[in-house]
Design an enzyme around this catalytic site. Sequence first.
Site, PDB file in Angstrom:
ATOM      1  N   GLU A 157      -1.752  -5.186   1.736  1.00  0.00           N
ATOM      2  CA  GLU A 157      -1.601  -3.817   1.238  1.00  0.00           C
ATOM      3  C   GLU A 157      -0.892  -2.904   2.247  1.00  0.00           C
ATOM      4  O   GLU A 157      -0.050  -2.091   1.867  1.00  0.00           O
ATOM      5  CB  GLU A 157      -2.979  -3.245   0.903  1.00  0.00           C
ATOM      6  CG  GLU A 157      -3.623  -3.930  -0.286  1.00  0.00           C
ATOM      7  CD  GLU A 157      -5.041  -3.435  -0.575  1.00  0.00           C
ATOM      8  OE1 GLU A 157      -5.581  -3.803  -1.614  1.00  0.00           O
ATOM      9  OE2 GLU A 157      -5.614  -2.697   0.260  1.00  0.00           O
TER      10      GLU A 157
ATOM     11  N   HIS B 116      -9.108   4.378  -2.820  1.00  0.00           N
ATOM     12  CA  HIS B 116      -8.992   2.926  -2.670  1.00  0.00           C
ATOM     13  C   HIS B 116      -9.299   2.586  -1.215  1.00  0.00           C
ATOM     14  O   HIS B 116      -8.955   3.343  -0.317  1.00  0.00           O
ATOM     15  CB  HIS B 116      -7.554   2.484  -2.989  1.00  0.00           C
ATOM     16  CG  HIS B 116      -7.280   1.078  -2.542  1.00  0.00           C
ATOM     17  ND1 HIS B 116      -7.632  -0.023  -3.290  1.00  0.00           N
ATOM     18  CD2 HIS B 116      -6.745   0.584  -1.387  1.00  0.00           C
ATOM     19  CE1 HIS B 116      -7.314  -1.117  -2.634  1.00  0.00           C
ATOM     20  NE2 HIS B 116      -6.773  -0.781  -1.475  1.00  0.00           N
TER      21      HIS B 116
ATOM     22  N   ASN C  48     -12.389   6.594  -9.405  1.00  0.00           N
ATOM     23  CA  ASN C  48     -13.282   6.562  -8.245  1.00  0.00           C
ATOM     24  C   ASN C  48     -12.667   7.085  -6.938  1.00  0.00           C
ATOM     25  O   ASN C  48     -13.052   6.680  -5.843  1.00  0.00           O
ATOM     26  CB  ASN C  48     -13.880   5.161  -8.078  1.00  0.00           C
ATOM     27  CG  ASN C  48     -12.802   4.093  -7.981  1.00  0.00           C
ATOM     28  OD1 ASN C  48     -11.620   4.409  -7.886  1.00  0.00           O
ATOM     29  ND2 ASN C  48     -13.204   2.839  -8.002  1.00  0.00           N
TER      30      ASN C  48
ATOM     31  N   TYR D 202      -1.878  -3.672  -7.607  1.00  0.00           N
ATOM     32  CA  TYR D 202      -2.981  -4.154  -8.451  1.00  0.00           C
ATOM     33  C   TYR D 202      -2.649  -5.470  -9.162  1.00  0.00           C
ATOM     34  O   TYR D 202      -3.225  -5.758 -10.215  1.00  0.00           O
ATOM     35  CB  TYR D 202      -3.336  -3.075  -9.477  1.00  0.00           C
ATOM     36  CG  TYR D 202      -4.144  -1.926  -8.891  1.00  0.00           C
ATOM     37  CD1 TYR D 202      -5.279  -2.177  -8.108  1.00  0.00           C
ATOM     38  CD2 TYR D 202      -3.792  -0.600  -9.121  1.00  0.00           C
ATOM     39  CE1 TYR D 202      -6.030  -1.130  -7.569  1.00  0.00           C
ATOM     40  CE2 TYR D 202      -4.549   0.453  -8.586  1.00  0.00           C
ATOM     41  CZ  TYR D 202      -5.659   0.176  -7.819  1.00  0.00           C
ATOM     42  OH  TYR D 202      -6.407   1.212  -7.292  1.00  0.00           O
TER      43      TYR D 202
ATOM     44  N   LYS E 161      -6.622   8.668  -4.282  1.00  0.00           N
ATOM     45  CA  LYS E 161      -5.983   8.510  -5.585  1.00  0.00           C
ATOM     46  C   LYS E 161      -5.673   9.883  -6.216  1.00  0.00           C
ATOM     47  O   LYS E 161      -6.163  10.915  -5.737  1.00  0.00           O
ATOM     48  CB  LYS E 161      -6.902   7.681  -6.494  1.00  0.00           C
ATOM     49  CG  LYS E 161      -7.144   6.240  -5.996  1.00  0.00           C
ATOM     50  CD  LYS E 161      -8.046   5.474  -6.967  1.00  0.00           C
ATOM     51  CE  LYS E 161      -8.346   4.069  -6.505  1.00  0.00           C
ATOM     52  NZ  LYS E 161      -9.174   3.325  -7.501  1.00  0.00           N
TER      53      LYS E 161
HETATM   54  P1  IDP Z   1     -12.109  -1.684  -5.517  1.00  0.00           P
HETATM   55  O1  IDP Z   1     -11.189  -0.516  -5.686  1.00  0.00           O
HETATM   56  O2  IDP Z   1     -13.536  -1.261  -5.283  1.00  0.00           O
HETATM   57  O3  IDP Z   1     -11.630  -2.677  -4.479  1.00  0.00           O
HETATM   58  P2  IDP Z   1     -11.081  -3.493  -7.565  1.00  0.00           P
HETATM   59  O4  IDP Z   1     -11.857  -4.574  -8.232  1.00  0.00           O
HETATM   60  O5  IDP Z   1     -10.055  -3.879  -6.567  1.00  0.00           O
HETATM   61  O6  IDP Z   1     -12.147  -2.476  -6.919  1.00  0.00           O
HETATM   62  O7  IDP Z   1     -10.429  -2.622  -8.736  1.00  0.00           O
HETATM   63  C1  IDP Z   1      -9.410  -1.690  -8.483  1.00  0.00           C
HETATM   64  C2  IDP Z   1      -9.692  -0.437  -9.273  1.00  0.00           C
HETATM   65  O8  IDP Z   1      -9.730  -0.738 -10.686  1.00  0.00           O
HETATM   66  C3  IDP Z   1     -11.060   0.201  -9.012  1.00  0.00           C
HETATM   67  O9  IDP Z   1     -11.078   1.009  -7.851  1.00  0.00           O
HETATM   68  C4  IDP Z   1     -11.292   0.999 -10.279  1.00  0.00           C
HETATM   69  O10 IDP Z   1     -10.529   2.205 -10.294  1.00  0.00           O
HETATM   70  C5  IDP Z   1     -10.733   0.051 -11.338  1.00  0.00           C
HETATM   71  N1  IDP Z   1     -11.761  -0.883 -11.856  1.00  0.00           N
HETATM   72  C6  IDP Z   1     -12.221  -2.014 -11.258  1.00  0.00           C
HETATM   73  N2  IDP Z   1     -13.137  -2.652 -11.996  1.00  0.00           N
HETATM   74  C7  IDP Z   1     -13.246  -1.930 -13.147  1.00  0.00           C
HETATM   75  C8  IDP Z   1     -14.053  -2.097 -14.337  1.00  0.00           C
HETATM   76  O11 IDP Z   1     -14.818  -3.055 -14.500  1.00  0.00           O
HETATM   77  N3  IDP Z   1     -13.895  -1.135 -15.292  1.00  0.00           N
HETATM   78  C9  IDP Z   1     -13.054  -0.088 -15.147  1.00  0.00           C
HETATM   79  N4  IDP Z   1     -12.298   0.117 -14.060  1.00  0.00           N
HETATM   80  C10 IDP Z   1     -12.377  -0.795 -13.043  1.00  0.00           C
HETATM   81 MG    MG Z   2      -9.928  -3.853  -4.488  1.00  0.00          MG
END
Ligand code: IDP
Ligand code: MG
Length: 166
Positions: free
Chosen positions: A136, A125, A122, A50, A10
């Site tokens: 994806e 992805h 984070n 997303y 990212k």
């Molecule tokens: P993942 O990336 O671990 O698969 P997803 O649920 O697909 O998690 O969410 C996509 C992205 O959205 C996450 O990587 C993170 O950057 C953000 N995100 C997900 N859940 C939260 C949350 O509860 N609070 C804030 N940001 C979140």
């Molecule tokens: Mg995800």
Amino acid sequence: MEEATLVIVKPDGLKKSLTGDILSRLSKAGLRIIGAKVVKVSLELAEQHYHHLKDKLFYKELIKYITGQLHGENRVLALVYYGESAIKKVREIAGTTNPEEAEPTSIRGAYGRILTSGLYENVIHASSNLQEAEREIKLWFEPEEIVYPLYPARITEVSSKKKVWL
Ligand code: IDP
Ligand code: MG
């Protein structure tokens, strides 16, 4: 089972020059890279990637994040890894979604943070299951950009304008 998974470094990963470290951590999984490119993420691509999160409170911020508006860096590195249990192996090295809960030795645990807006910044992805990986990979890559016949594809004739080198 041999499978493919999508990884995206990212904008924060690029901004912090973490690409080399991330790739060497991922190389410990013993998988093969079968596709890789730098992508300028359009709003449309971000929204499609997303789409399942569009009702979340953090969605708008998440779109700003992946399109580079939070880091002044509209660039991500997209990769396809292939091999035995690729999805699980990459998720383990990446760490859990919340960087504060992620293993400190994982990529997200080491380099992620929670922004004051609440968004999880984070770093990478990683696809979370087979169905998501296929959706994806097809969204981010053309069949010809992957050096392996991953999913069925067909030849089609298109007449469109194309940019070529001068
Ligand atoms: P993942 O990336 O671990 O698969 P997803 O649920 O697909 O998690 O969410 C996509 C992205 O959205 C996450 O990587 C993170 O950057 C953000 N995100 C997900 N859940 C939260 C949350 O509860 N609070 C804030 N940001 C979140
Ligand atoms: Mg995800």
